[in-house]
Scaffold this active site. Structure first.
Site, PDB file in Angstrom:
ATOM      1  N   LYS A  65     -20.793  -3.201 -23.562  1.00 58.39           N
ATOM      2  CA  LYS A  65     -22.247  -3.266 -23.781  1.00 58.39           C
ATOM      3  C   LYS A  65     -22.562  -3.773 -25.191  1.00 58.39           C
ATOM      4  O   LYS A  65     -23.496  -4.562 -25.390  1.00 58.39           O
ATOM      5  CB  LYS A  65     -22.871  -1.883 -23.557  1.00 58.39           C
ATOM      6  CG  LYS A  65     -22.880  -1.479 -22.078  1.00 58.39           C
ATOM      7  CD  LYS A  65     -23.335  -0.043 -21.875  1.00 58.39           C
ATOM      8  CE  LYS A  65     -23.202   0.367 -20.419  1.00 58.39           C
ATOM      9  NZ  LYS A  65     -23.609   1.757 -20.160  1.00 58.39           N
TER      10      LYS A  65
ATOM     11  N   ASN B 263      -8.295  10.651 -21.264  1.00 59.30           N
ATOM     12  CA  ASN B 263      -8.994   9.390 -21.584  1.00 59.30           C
ATOM     13  C   ASN B 263      -8.158   8.367 -22.347  1.00 59.30           C
ATOM     14  O   ASN B 263      -8.167   8.332 -23.576  1.00 59.30           O
ATOM     15  CB  ASN B 263     -10.256   9.666 -22.408  1.00 59.30           C
ATOM     16  CG  ASN B 263     -11.298  10.380 -21.590  1.00 59.30           C
ATOM     17  OD1 ASN B 263     -11.677   9.911 -20.530  1.00 59.30           O
ATOM     18  ND2 ASN B 263     -11.731  11.522 -22.061  1.00 59.30           N
TER      19      ASN B 263
ATOM     20  N   TYR C  78     -11.163  14.065  -7.323  1.00 56.47           N
ATOM     21  CA  TYR C  78     -10.097  13.504  -8.165  1.00 56.47           C
ATOM     22  C   TYR C  78      -9.211  14.588  -8.814  1.00 56.47           C
ATOM     23  O   TYR C  78      -7.988  14.512  -8.772  1.00 56.47           O
ATOM     24  CB  TYR C  78     -10.751  12.635  -9.240  1.00 56.47           C
ATOM     25  CG  TYR C  78      -9.822  11.995 -10.226  1.00 56.47           C
ATOM     26  CD1 TYR C  78      -9.001  10.934  -9.863  1.00 56.47           C
ATOM     27  CD2 TYR C  78      -9.781  12.437 -11.548  1.00 56.47           C
ATOM     28  CE1 TYR C  78      -8.157  10.334 -10.786  1.00 56.47           C
ATOM     29  CE2 TYR C  78      -8.947  11.840 -12.479  1.00 56.47           C
ATOM     30  CZ  TYR C  78      -8.137  10.785 -12.094  1.00 56.47           C
ATOM     31  OH  TYR C  78      -7.304  10.198 -13.017  1.00 56.47           O
TER      32      TYR C  78
ATOM     33  N   GLY D  38     -11.168   5.859 -11.454  1.00 52.45           N
ATOM     34  CA  GLY D  38     -12.087   5.180 -12.350  1.00 52.45           C
ATOM     35  C   GLY D  38     -12.739   6.209 -13.248  1.00 52.45           C
ATOM     36  O   GLY D  38     -12.345   7.374 -13.254  1.00 52.45           O
TER      37      GLY D  38
ATOM     38  N   ARG E  53     -15.469  14.228 -26.037  1.00 53.84           N
ATOM     39  CA  ARG E  53     -14.173  13.950 -25.401  1.00 53.84           C
ATOM     40  C   ARG E  53     -13.155  13.627 -26.505  1.00 53.84           C
ATOM     41  O   ARG E  53     -13.528  13.447 -27.663  1.00 53.84           O
ATOM     42  CB  ARG E  53     -14.246  12.712 -24.480  1.00 53.84           C
ATOM     43  CG  ARG E  53     -15.115  12.812 -23.247  1.00 53.84           C
ATOM     44  CD  ARG E  53     -14.523  13.755 -22.208  1.00 53.84           C
ATOM     45  NE  ARG E  53     -15.335  13.730 -20.991  1.00 53.84           N
ATOM     46  CZ  ARG E  53     -16.446  14.422 -20.805  1.00 53.84           C
ATOM     47  NH1 ARG E  53     -16.914  15.210 -21.758  1.00 53.84           N
ATOM     48  NH2 ARG E  53     -17.097  14.356 -19.655  1.00 53.84           N
TER      49      ARG E  53
ATOM     50  N   ASP F 288       0.859  -1.181   0.000  1.00 60.89           N
ATOM     51  CA  ASP F 288       0.000   0.000   0.000  1.00 60.89           C
ATOM     52  C   ASP F 288       0.898   1.235   0.000  1.00 60.89           C
ATOM     53  O   ASP F 288       1.497   1.583   1.025  1.00 60.89           O
ATOM     54  CB  ASP F 288      -0.900  -0.013   1.243  1.00 60.89           C
ATOM     55  CG  ASP F 288      -1.819   1.203   1.269  1.00 60.89           C
ATOM     56  OD1 ASP F 288      -1.684   2.089   0.395  1.00 60.89           O
ATOM     57  OD2 ASP F 288      -2.669   1.275   2.183  1.00 60.89           O
TER      58      ASP F 288
HETATM   59  P1  NAD Z   1      -5.876   1.718 -12.871  1.00 62.06           P
HETATM   60  O1  NAD Z   1      -6.942   1.863 -11.853  1.00 62.06           O
HETATM   61  O2  NAD Z   1      -6.003   0.626 -13.875  1.00 62.06           O
HETATM   62  O3  NAD Z   1      -4.449   1.608 -12.176  1.00 62.06           O
HETATM   63  C1  NAD Z   1      -4.138   2.225 -10.957  1.00 62.06           C
HETATM   64  C2  NAD Z   1      -3.526   1.177 -10.056  1.00 62.06           C
HETATM   65  O4  NAD Z   1      -3.121   1.803  -8.828  1.00 62.06           O
HETATM   66  C3  NAD Z   1      -4.515   0.067  -9.677  1.00 62.06           C
HETATM   67  O5  NAD Z   1      -4.016  -1.203 -10.059  1.00 62.06           O
HETATM   68  C4  NAD Z   1      -4.631   0.174  -8.161  1.00 62.06           C
HETATM   69  O6  NAD Z   1      -4.773  -1.078  -7.520  1.00 62.06           O
HETATM   70  C5  NAD Z   1      -3.307   0.859  -7.812  1.00 62.06           C
HETATM   71  N1  NAD Z   1      -3.381   1.496  -6.503  1.00 62.06           N
HETATM   72  C6  NAD Z   1      -4.398   2.222  -5.985  1.00 62.06           C
HETATM   73  N2  NAD Z   1      -4.125   2.587  -4.721  1.00 62.06           N
HETATM   74  C7  NAD Z   1      -2.891   2.083  -4.447  1.00 62.06           C
HETATM   75  C8  NAD Z   1      -2.088   2.101  -3.289  1.00 62.06           C
HETATM   76  N3  NAD Z   1      -2.496   2.725  -2.167  1.00 62.06           N
HETATM   77  N4  NAD Z   1      -0.893   1.460  -3.310  1.00 62.06           N
HETATM   78  C9  NAD Z   1      -0.492   0.813  -4.435  1.00 62.06           C
HETATM   79  N5  NAD Z   1      -1.222   0.766  -5.571  1.00 62.06           N
HETATM   80  C10 NAD Z   1      -2.413   1.384  -5.564  1.00 62.06           C
HETATM   81  O7  NAD Z   1      -5.786   3.149 -13.606  1.00 62.06           O
HETATM   82  P2  NAD Z   1      -5.023   3.551 -14.935  1.00 62.06           P
HETATM   83  O8  NAD Z   1      -6.052   3.815 -15.957  1.00 62.06           O
HETATM   84  O9  NAD Z   1      -3.927   2.607 -15.234  1.00 62.06           O
HETATM   85  O10 NAD Z   1      -4.420   4.951 -14.498  1.00 62.06           O
HETATM   86  C11 NAD Z   1      -3.071   5.111 -14.091  1.00 62.06           C
HETATM   87  C12 NAD Z   1      -2.835   6.550 -13.687  1.00 62.06           C
HETATM   88  O11 NAD Z   1      -3.150   7.421 -14.767  1.00 62.06           O
HETATM   89  C13 NAD Z   1      -3.688   7.015 -12.506  1.00 62.06           C
HETATM   90  O12 NAD Z   1      -2.946   7.888 -11.704  1.00 62.06           O
HETATM   91  C14 NAD Z   1      -4.806   7.765 -13.164  1.00 62.06           C
HETATM   92  O13 NAD Z   1      -5.364   8.739 -12.313  1.00 62.06           O
HETATM   93  C15 NAD Z   1      -4.081   8.399 -14.340  1.00 62.06           C
HETATM   94  N6  NAD Z   1      -4.996   8.721 -15.443  1.00 62.06           N
HETATM   95  C16 NAD Z   1      -5.577   7.733 -16.166  1.00 62.06           C
HETATM   96  C17 NAD Z   1      -6.455   8.058 -17.188  1.00 62.06           C
HETATM   97  C18 NAD Z   1      -7.124   6.992 -18.018  1.00 62.06           C
HETATM   98  O14 NAD Z   1      -7.882   7.328 -18.927  1.00 62.06           O
HETATM   99  N7  NAD Z   1      -6.896   5.713 -17.772  1.00 62.06           N
HETATM  100  C19 NAD Z   1      -6.744   9.404 -17.479  1.00 62.06           C
HETATM  101  C20 NAD Z   1      -6.144  10.379 -16.701  1.00 62.06           C
HETATM  102  C21 NAD Z   1      -5.255  10.042 -15.706  1.00 62.06           C
END
Ligand code: NAD
Length: 336
Positions: free
Chosen positions: A206, A184, A155, A85, A228, A60
């Site tokens: 879906k 995104n 967020y 999410g 978007r 963690d």
């Molecule tokens: P994801 O949810 O698939 O991956 C994030 C991972 O972080 C998860 O596996 C989760 O278990 C892990 N995590 C959460 N809390 C934790 C903790 N306390 N210790 C260790 N691990 C922890 O999300 P993603 O889509 O891969 O996004 C990765 C990053 O990119 C994130 O910071 C997200 O905010 C950012 N982001 C993603 C998007 C997108 O469209 N996917 C867009 C903007 C920003």
């Protein structure tokens, strides 16, 4: 990349059990890096990708001790770890989203203690001022449009705060921090059900489900006119590595600049699936801002590159992966 990080350097990928982190681990392996520490708080059996040749940690990262444990002797950190999410998650979990501030803060503190050279932070287009995202034909967002600050509550505030923390650690403590504002990201091996999925994965699921069951009726969140831009995962990883290596310590947009409505996104996925669906609109569902697009001028000027994969090409791969997940029998499609 090799002029910044040697093959033997220890590289920490935080959030490696998730979508983008999982792809980054694979890419670093492909580049020849030999000492990758992949870290996530999820049980390792639940990670999307678990390639061989990597050191795995279930920790963690909100805890400073965990950050110290995984960063010892490391040269670089990619921080993708966050409680996040799509709109359905961030709208109702603002406190959880804000608590991710502990992850980046403790990673930065540990990085400073161990003399880590570079830290990459995954920020988001949710940092942008809501007033600039009120119409569907929105003007693409430039980096300066994040201020005056009025980001997505929860967020977006966490992302904006963490961006600034990175910037000040860079200026005052000499650790090179690099920040991308993702717009995104979609692709295979990411969240596609369970409530945290984003629009491309949710709509693909879906429509795949409609194809498999023969019930050609789907629900769309909002009126479908909201707009978007969507970036395929390969572009996200390529752009992230270019930003990581750059000299720019200010946040940079990393996204496609092709603005598209949710209705048009549905139409592309319909044609990939080879079916037409009846669209029901849930106007009460979380929708987020009315329109959002990425202005890539600064990205182009800084790294001389912009995302390239077409939406049609990226969605085809994403749809196929989700369709196969549904067919794999591990999921009860009748209840979705
Ligand atoms: P994801 O949810 O698939 O991956 C994030 C991972 O972080 C998860 O596996 C989760 O278990 C892990 N995590 C959460 N809390 C934790 C903790 N306390 N210790 C260790 N691990 C922890 O999300 P993603 O889509 O891969 O996004 C990765 C990053 O990119 C994130 O910071 C997200 O905010 C950012 N982001 C993603 C998007 C997108 O469209 N996917 C867009 C903007 C920003």
């Amino acid at each position: 990349m090799k002029d910044i990080l040697k093959e033997e350097d220890i590289i920490v990928v935080a959030g490696a059990g998730g979508f983008i982190g999982g792809h980054m681990v694979q890419r670093l392996l492909d580049e020849g890096y030999k000492n990758i520490r992949a870290v996530d708080n999820k049980p390792i059996g639940h990670w999307y990708q678990r390639p061989a040749g990597v050191e795995y940690f279930q920790e963690d990262l909100k805890l400073l001790e965990s950050c110290r444990k995984v960063l010892e002797d490391s040269a670089a950190v990619f921080n993708f770890a966050a409680d996040m999410g799509g709109m359905g998650f961030i709208e109702y979990h603002k406190a959880d989203c804000m608590l991710s501030v502990l992850i980046n803060t403790h990673l930065l503190i540990a990085a400073r203690e161990f003399g880590v050279k570079r830290l990459f932070y995954a920020s988001s287009a949710c940092v942008y001022n809501a007033d600039k995202q009120k119409t569907t034909d929105v003007i693409a967002l430039k980096e300066e449009d994040a201020y005056p600050a009025m980001p997505e509550d929860g967020y977006g505030w966490e992302k904006l705060f963490s961006e600034r923390m990175c910037n000040h650690f860079d200026e005052e403590f000499g650790i090179k921090t690099r920040v991308a504002r993702y717009h995104n990201v979609y692709g295979p091996n990411g969240t596609w059900d369970g409530g945290r999925e984003k629009a491309p994965a949710a709509i693909s699921r879906k429509i795949a489900q409609a194809k498999i069951t023969g019930n050609h009726e789907i629900t769309i969140w909002g009126d479908g006119l909201q707009t978007r831009s969507f970036m395929y995962i390969d572009d996200c990883i390529e752009g992230t590595l270019k930003i990581f290596q750059s000299d720019c310590n200010e946040p940079l947009n990393l996204g496609s600049d092709r603005l598209i409505s949710v209705n048009d996104l549905v139409s592309i996925i319909e044609s990939i699936a080879g079916i037409k669906v009846r669209r029901n609109y849930n106007l009460a569902a979380p929708k987020g801002v009315r329109g959002r697009n990425s202005d890539n001028t600064r990205l182009q000027n800084t790294i001389n590159w912009v995302p390239k994969v077409s939406l049609e090409e990226g969605l085809e791969k994403t749809y196929e992966w989700i369709y196969n997940q549904l067919l794999s029998g591990k999921h009860d499609i009748s209840s979705r």
